[in-house]
Motif scaffolding. Structure first.
Motif, mmCIF file in Angstrom:
data_model
loop_
_atom_site.group_PDB
_atom_site.id
_atom_site.type_symbol
_atom_site.label_atom_id
_atom_site.label_comp_id
_atom_site.label_asym_id
_atom_site.label_seq_id
_atom_site.Cartn_x
_atom_site.Cartn_y
_atom_site.Cartn_z
ATOM 1 N N LEU A 89 -2.732 4.830 5.413
ATOM 2 C CA LEU A 89 -2.465 5.812 5.269
ATOM 3 C C LEU A 89 -3.257 6.978 5.050
ATOM 4 C CD1 LEU A 89 -0.642 4.201 1.875
ATOM 5 C CD2 LEU A 89 0.502 5.380 3.508
ATOM 6 N N THR A 90 -4.782 6.861 4.558
ATOM 7 C CA THR A 90 -5.805 8.006 4.788
ATOM 8 C C THR A 90 -5.909 8.599 6.450
ATOM 9 O OG1 THR A 90 -6.836 6.877 2.708
ATOM 10 C CG2 THR A 90 -8.090 8.250 3.710
ATOM 11 N N GLN A 91 -6.264 7.725 7.003
ATOM 12 C CA GLN A 91 -6.409 7.400 8.403
ATOM 13 C C GLN A 91 -5.312 8.218 9.245
ATOM 14 O OE1 GLN A 91 -9.329 8.012 9.183
ATOM 15 N NE2 GLN A 91 -9.876 7.946 7.441
ATOM 16 N N LEU A 92 -3.653 8.405 9.030
ATOM 17 C CA LEU A 92 -2.788 7.883 9.613
ATOM 18 C C LEU A 92 -1.734 9.006 9.159
ATOM 19 C CD1 LEU A 92 -3.036 4.543 11.210
ATOM 20 C CD2 LEU A 92 -4.354 6.943 12.442
ATOM 21 N N GLY A 93 -1.975 9.075 7.791
ATOM 22 C CA GLY A 93 -0.602 9.604 7.433
ATOM 23 C C GLY A 93 0.121 8.210 7.148
ATOM 24 N N HIS A 94 1.228 8.970 5.458
ATOM 25 C CA HIS A 94 2.240 8.169 5.574
ATOM 26 C C HIS A 94 3.780 7.545 6.475
ATOM 27 C CE1 HIS A 94 0.453 9.575 1.795
ATOM 28 N NE2 HIS A 94 1.366 8.266 1.351
ATOM 29 N N ASN A 95 3.853 8.197 7.928
ATOM 30 C CA ASN A 95 4.514 8.309 8.375
ATOM 31 C C ASN A 95 4.465 7.129 9.687
ATOM 32 O OD1 ASN A 95 7.029 8.594 6.907
ATOM 33 N ND2 ASN A 95 6.304 10.644 7.531
ATOM 34 N N HIS A 96 3.106 6.688 9.799
ATOM 35 C CA HIS A 96 2.781 5.970 10.755
ATOM 36 C C HIS A 96 3.547 4.624 11.434
ATOM 37 C CE1 HIS A 96 -0.296 4.862 13.938
ATOM 38 N NE2 HIS A 96 -0.030 5.898 14.459
ATOM 39 N N LEU A 97 3.083 4.773 12.958
ATOM 40 C CA LEU A 97 3.782 3.235 13.503
ATOM 41 C C LEU A 97 2.451 1.623 12.298
ATOM 42 C CD1 LEU A 97 5.731 3.697 16.328
ATOM 43 C CD2 LEU A 97 6.062 3.616 14.550
ATOM 44 N N SER A 98 1.810 2.061 12.548
ATOM 45 C CA SER A 98 1.197 1.362 12.244
ATOM 46 C C SER A 98 1.013 0.822 10.308
ATOM 47 C CB SER A 98 -0.646 1.416 11.860
ATOM 48 O OG SER A 98 -0.667 1.442 13.120
ATOM 49 N N ILE A 99 1.270 1.914 9.871
ATOM 50 C CA ILE A 99 2.441 1.663 8.747
ATOM 51 C C ILE A 99 3.004 0.762 8.554
ATOM 52 C CG2 ILE A 99 2.276 3.068 6.290
ATOM 53 C CD1 ILE A 99 -0.188 3.814 6.999
ATOM 54 N N ALA A 100 4.176 1.294 8.759
ATOM 55 C CA ALA A 100 5.733 0.278 9.408
ATOM 56 C C ALA A 100 4.982 -1.218 9.663
ATOM 57 C CB ALA A 100 6.504 0.363 10.337
#
Length: 525
Positions: free
Chosen positions: A233-244
């Motif tokens: 979340l910190t490095q990639l933002g809330h909408n990055h696919l890694s978050i998914a």
């Protein structure tokens, strides 16, 4: 330009420009045509067009052999590419053959400690791991590790990658403490080289979480997944696919805990991100629909499960065509719902659709074919068609023995399924024979405390109980209980099940004693 598009995964553009390059190369020197075939092969392999990829890679190989001779490094790279396709197809023996051709050339041309040699050992290790030849896999990984330690030092990121691969083997073996040790070694290097908040650190936390989930330590697993999530979340933002992906993993834990509403909530968070980033029809959207369907399936909400599986199927058919292996997987999942609904003819129809695709795409002897035969066998078993079930299980076994060898854990699973049929038929001695074959493989390959060992002890105990061999049954149930306590702790739901089974033996024993006494009294009155 073709290579640039290939690296960006823009495969259509890469294929287009490699074709243009091929025409131009014909006007230059022949060997440059081979590099165009390499790129075209890469594109087709990544699109799961394995036959097309093999064709292109082999065209490249023949040009290189003709132009460069059999002992050139470019030739060994072609052997590697061909091996990679076979690996993707699950043709492990063919993959090993090609990787070993590549290795032989490298060992002849390069120094024994060249990092490229280490890379080939690593690839061979991946094949052995998939074959369930865990000791051989570890041997290859350790060879790779030895070279990289010498050439790159103890804190190079390649060392961390190898520790990670060794951890994966230990996880597959059920040696969870050893797996955690390797992952933590990998983590330490990555933290030193990349800092605490790099996405690779998040990946390592993810792997550690998987081990905890396999141990049934769900709270620890969730803690690790949340650490991974915080970094991403910190490095990639809330909408990055890694978050998914992390939401998917957290959902999987909740699913295993039986917290289905929490699982669905996380799957929906994942879905929201994927829809925003990828649109309505991306295959990853189909995967999330599939995951949601598995929750509904476990809840017994069969109509909802089928609705989600069919949404997944619709996307895959649009994006991947009628004959992609992923289509076969979805037919398989739909069939499993029909099986649980008792709609056996519908289940068989879906499994046979899956089988047809897999045979077309993967050949008659791929392990996935064996899995489909196994599932068809399960339907016949549920229908009470025991001879048909045994026929399917034996077809599955034949493929697995050919492709995976005598001691792969999947062979143990098939022996277990055959034993289950014998158990239902009342052929208890035959059942015990199969269960013990299964147990022997599992103990050799997985160690004393793997969950699969627990299942086999449980199955053996059930036979002894049916035979009235109550002491033997109790011995097996207690062995099963000991593994559960070690792997899952005192409060896991499976522990309650084990205690219930043990109590049932005592109850059955007491009932049989009462019957014996009653009959004895009748004879003397």
């Amino acid at each position: 330009m073709a290579q640039s598009y290939r690296q960006k995964y823009q495969l259509i553009e890469a294929n287009e420009y490699s074709g243009k390059a091929e025409k131009l190369a014909k006007k230059l020197e022949e060997v440059k045509i081979s590099y165009c075939f390499d790129i075209q092969g890469d594109c087709k392999r990544l699109q799961s067009d394995f036959k097309g990829a093999l064709s292109d890679y082999n065209k490249s190989l023949q040009i290189k052999l003709k132009s460069l001779g059999s002992e050139h490094l470019d030739v060994c790279e072609s052997y590697h590419d061909v091996g990679l396709v076979y690996y993707n197809q699950g043709k492990h023996d063919e993959a090993l053959k090609e990787y070993n051709k590549s290795l032989r050339i490298k060992l002849k041309i390069l120094e024994n400690n060249d990092p490229s040699i280490a890379n080939t050992y690593n690839n061979i290790g991946l094949v052995y791991n998939d074959q369930g030849k865990y000791d051989d896999a570890l041997s290859m990984y350790n060879k790779s590790l030895k070279i990289n330690l010498t050439q790159l030092g103890h804190n190079h990121l390649s060392i961390a990658d190898t520790y990670n691969n060794i951890g994966l083997v230990y996880d597959d073996q059920g040696k969870y403490d050893d797996a955690l040790s390797m992952y933590n070694k990998s983590l330490k290097i990555r933290q030193t080289q990349l800092g605490d908040n790099h996405p690779s650190i998040a990946d390592t936390y993810n792997n550690i979480a998987i081990v905890y989930a396999n141990q049934g330590k769900y709270d620890d697993a969730l803690s690790m997944y949340k650490k991974s999530l915080k970094i991403n979340l910190t490095q990639l933002g809330h909408n990055h696919l890694s978050i998914a992906d992390t939401y998917d993993n957290i959902a999987n834990v909740y699913k295993d805990q039986g917290k289905y509403d929490d699982a669905l909530k996380r799957y929906n968070k994942s879905l929201k991100i994927k829809l925003t980033q990828l649109g309505d029809n991306h295959p990853s959207i189909a995967n999330t629909y599939n995951n949601t369907a598995t929750v509904y399936h476990r809840q017994g909400k069969y109509d909802d499960a089928l609705s989600m599986y069919n949404k997944s199927l619709e996307i895959k058919l649009t994006q991947l065509g009628d004959n992609h292996p992923s289509i076969a997987d979805t037919y398989h999942n739909i069939a499993s719902v029909y099986d649980d609904q008792g709609k056996y003819d519908d289940a068989l129809s879906m499994y046979n659709k899956s089988l047809k695709i897999r045979q077309t795409q993967l050949g008659d002897n791929h392990p996935s074919i064996a899995d489909t035969y196994n599932n068809i066998g399960r339907v016949y078993h549920h229908q009470g068609k025991y001879d048909d079930a045994l026929s399917m299980y034996n077809k599955s076994l034949k493929i697995k023995l050919t492709q995976l060898g005598d001691n792969h854990p999947s062979i143990a699973d098939t022996y277990n399924n055959i034993a289950n049929v014998y158990n239902r038929q009342g052929k208890y001695d035959d059942a015990l024979s199969m269960y013990k074959k299964s147990l022997k493989i599992e103990l050799t390959q997985l160690g004393d405390n793997h969950p699969s060992i627990d299942d086999t002890y449980h199955n053996i105990a059930s036979v002894y109980n049916r035979q009235g061999k109550y002491d033997d049954a109790l011995s097996m149930y207690n062995k099963s209980l000991k593994i559960n306590l070690t792997q899952l702790g005192d409060n896991h739901p499976s522990i309650a099940t084990k205690y219930y089974n043990i109590a049932s033996v005592y109850s059955d024993h007491l009932h049989s004693v009462k019957i014996y006494k009653l009959n004895y009294c009748r004879t003397i009155l």
